[in-house]
Design an enzyme around this catalytic site. Structure first.
Site, short mmCIF file in Angstrom:
data_model
loop_
_atom_site.label_atom_id
_atom_site.label_comp_id
_atom_site.label_asym_id
_atom_site.label_seq_id
_atom_site.Cartn_x
_atom_site.Cartn_y
_atom_site.Cartn_z
N ASP A 143 -3.18 56.54 9.42
CA ASP A 143 -4.42 56.45 10.05
C ASP A 143 -4.62 55.00 10.49
O ASP A 143 -5.07 54.66 10.24
CB ASP A 143 -5.68 57.21 8.87
CG ASP A 143 -7.33 57.41 9.42
OD1 ASP A 143 -7.07 57.20 10.30
OD2 ASP A 143 -7.79 57.01 9.09
N ASP B 117 -7.74 57.55 16.78
CA ASP B 117 -7.85 58.37 15.37
C ASP B 117 -6.64 59.46 15.80
O ASP B 117 -6.76 60.48 15.64
CB ASP B 117 -9.03 59.14 15.72
CG ASP B 117 -9.76 59.24 14.34
OD1 ASP B 117 -9.05 59.42 13.53
OD2 ASP B 117 -10.70 59.59 13.82
#
Length: 551
Positions: A400, A152
């Site tokens: 992301d 992440d």
């Protein structure tokens, strides 16, 4: 935390009780003494890595395939809600037109070890709840046990599913037969959802701090607790644990307590090393469609408690990863590398791009490039420059890895889809595909050229400051077989606001290096299947002769 650099925040934290001081150290341990007290400091010149595998490809069955892309849509929506919830006011428009003064980019401390590095293994997720997610295996605790965590880059909180009470029986571990007896949970959120295909059962691995001698709980009375994000302490209690709570609009939540812990990694020469002083969330409550299927999250975002920030501080101030495409197969793998990565020097001269590393002004954990525009077929699209301006509320770009399909604010989305639709508009349009607005009755082969159907996907280039260019392949902008014989444009409109989110589909088959030390972002095309093998022979020899284990 707005306006404060990561470096200054870390220096403040380092003064509080010495809890985080060891975060600037790395110690080497022999395999025979891996669970004992730390001894010795690592010498410069090594690296460590964690293995990465691509997400599972979409299933062949039509019903399962629809469920796959529905899950992807839900997951990406959750991700976007989570990202904008990190900004002050949730990125609502303000009376001043949205402009805010840009703040100084945060950097890690300048005193770095210039050559040491390590890598971490990521593996593929093979179920519907892991759709579009890259997993990395990391060992936490003493004794060190492995957990599968979602990679992440837009988060600062590393957390693991946690059980606080000591229970009888052996704690889950790689070689433990009790692993098969770990609690099994169904995937998905709570009640109120429409009936659908039965969700698979998934085994979760619990972190138990009572069985780790290196876990140190943080209390609400400790000064560093006030600096931690998502804090829910109500008073400076010496008894109460420093706790956190995250919730987004779809009611997905994770909550637990903060502590410091150690991670155990394997260096490129085969030695085992410990990274102490890491902030770890012991998550005692997880609920929602995307959190029930893995052991937690490994944070690589910009933030005072990010795993990526702390690990990079010791390894040259940088980390890098290469994302295999989803159709690479379940046995393929690449690596997340901490420290200088030799793969960045491979390939023909001039193929490695470099631009400034931008720390978003509102989504403070976000990392991305300074985009200046997008060209389709060599033509610059008419997108307002404010879209790319990270000093404006809702502006800029975030990379992301937790998002699959790239999300564009309306001004960019309309321009991009209109430019690509020109080349596909003669195909029959399909308008009822969940999560995608531009879909066509067309079997996409992956190369972007289909003379039989008079289709040629034009070049798609993201232009960046300093002349860097991300040249996306057709498979990075077209989603094939979303339904049988249906292909869709791989973009979604961000109706909740910016910043723009470049998802992992657009990032696939590139190696990305985030250099905090010089505030640079580097990237180049790479198949991602061999770049981690540069020191594998040495590792294997060392491992064989010294009986060390490799992650």
């Amino acid at each position: 935390m707005t306006g404060r650099s990561l470096a200054s925040v870390l220096l403040v934290l380092l003064t509080f009780h010495g809890l985080l001081l060891c975060g600037l150290q790395l110690v080497v341990v022999d395999s025979a003494g891996a669970d004992d007290d730390d001894e010795g400091v690592i010498e410069d010149g090594s690296c460590f890595h964690l293995q990465v595998s691509p997400p599972a490809d979409a299933p062949e069955d039509a019903a399962e395939r629809r469920e796959h892309y529905r899950a992807m849509e839900a997951k990406d929506l959750f991700r976007h809600e989570q990202i904008i919830s990190m900004a002050p006011g949730g990125l609502r428009n303000d009376s001043s037109g949205g402009r805010r003064e840009a703040r100084e980019s945060s950097k890690l401390p300048e005193k770095m070890s210039g050559t040491a590095s390590f890598e971490l293994p990521m593996r593929s997720a093979l179920n519907i709840a892991h759709v579009g997610m890259y997993l990395v295996s990391v060992r936490f605790g003493t004794p060190a046990l492995p957990y599968s965590l979602v990679l992440d880059t837009a988060n600062d909180l590393t957390w693991i599913n946690c059980r606080l009470r000591r229970r009888k029986g052996k704690h889950y571990g790689r070689e433990s037969p009790a692993a098969a007896a770990a609690q099994t949970m169904s995937v998905g959120g709570g009640g109120g959802e429409e009936e659908g295909p039965k969700k698979p059962k998934l085994t979760k691995h619990w972190y138990r701090p009572a069985k780790s001698s290196s876990w140190r709980r943080i209390r609400c009375s400790q000064k560093e607790c006030a600096e931690l994000p998502h804090n829910t302490c109500k008073s400076p209690s010496r008894i109460e644990s420093c706790s956190y709570f995250q919730k987004v609009q779809d009611n997905t939540v994770t909550a637990g307590i903060y502590g410091t812990e150690k991670a155990t990694v394997t260096l490129s020469d085969g030695k085992m090393a410990k990274l102490p002083g890491l902030i770890l969330g012991c998550s005692t409550l997880e609920a929602g469609g995307s959190v029930d299927a893995h052991d937690g999250t490994l944070s690589l975002g910009n933030g005072l408690i990010s795993f990526g920030s702390h690990a990079a501080m010791r390894f040259g101030g940088r980390f890098s990863f290469c994302l295999l495409s989803a159709n690479s197969g379940p046995n393929a793998s690449s690596y997340l590398t901490f420290g200088p990565n030799p793969a960045m020097r491979l390939g023909p001269a001039g193929t490695t791009m470099e631009t400034r590393l931008v720390f978003n002004v509102d989504v403070t954990v976000g990392l991305g490039p300074p985009v200046t525009g997008i060209t389709v077929g060599g033509q610059l699209l008419d997108i307002p420059p404010e879209v790319w301006d990270d000093s404006i509320l809702g502006g800029g770009v975030i990379l992301d890895t937790g998002t699959s399909v790239t999300g564009l604010v309306p001004e960019a989305y309309d321009a991009v889809t209109a430019a690509l639709d020109v080349h596909l508009a003669h195909l029959p349009r399909v308008r009822d595909v969940a999560g995608f607005d531009f879909c066509y009755r067309w079997t996409f082969a992956g190369d972007g050229v289909d003379p039989a159907n008079n289709v040629t996907i034009p070049s798609f280039t993201v232009e960046m400051e300093g002349g860097a260019r991300l040249d996306a392949d057709a498979k990075n902008v077209i989603m094939p077989e979303v339904e049988k014989g249906v292909a869709c444009l791989g973009f979604r409109k961000l109706l909740l606001g910016g910043p723009v989110v470049f998802g992992n589909v657009l990032m696939q088959e590139y190696i990305w290096e985030f250099d905090h030390h010089s505030s640079k972002l580097r990237f180049r095309k790479d198949k991602c299947s061999t770049h981690h093998l540069h020191n594998q022979t040495a590792v294997q020899q060392h491992s064989s002769s010294h009986n060390r284990y490799i992650n």
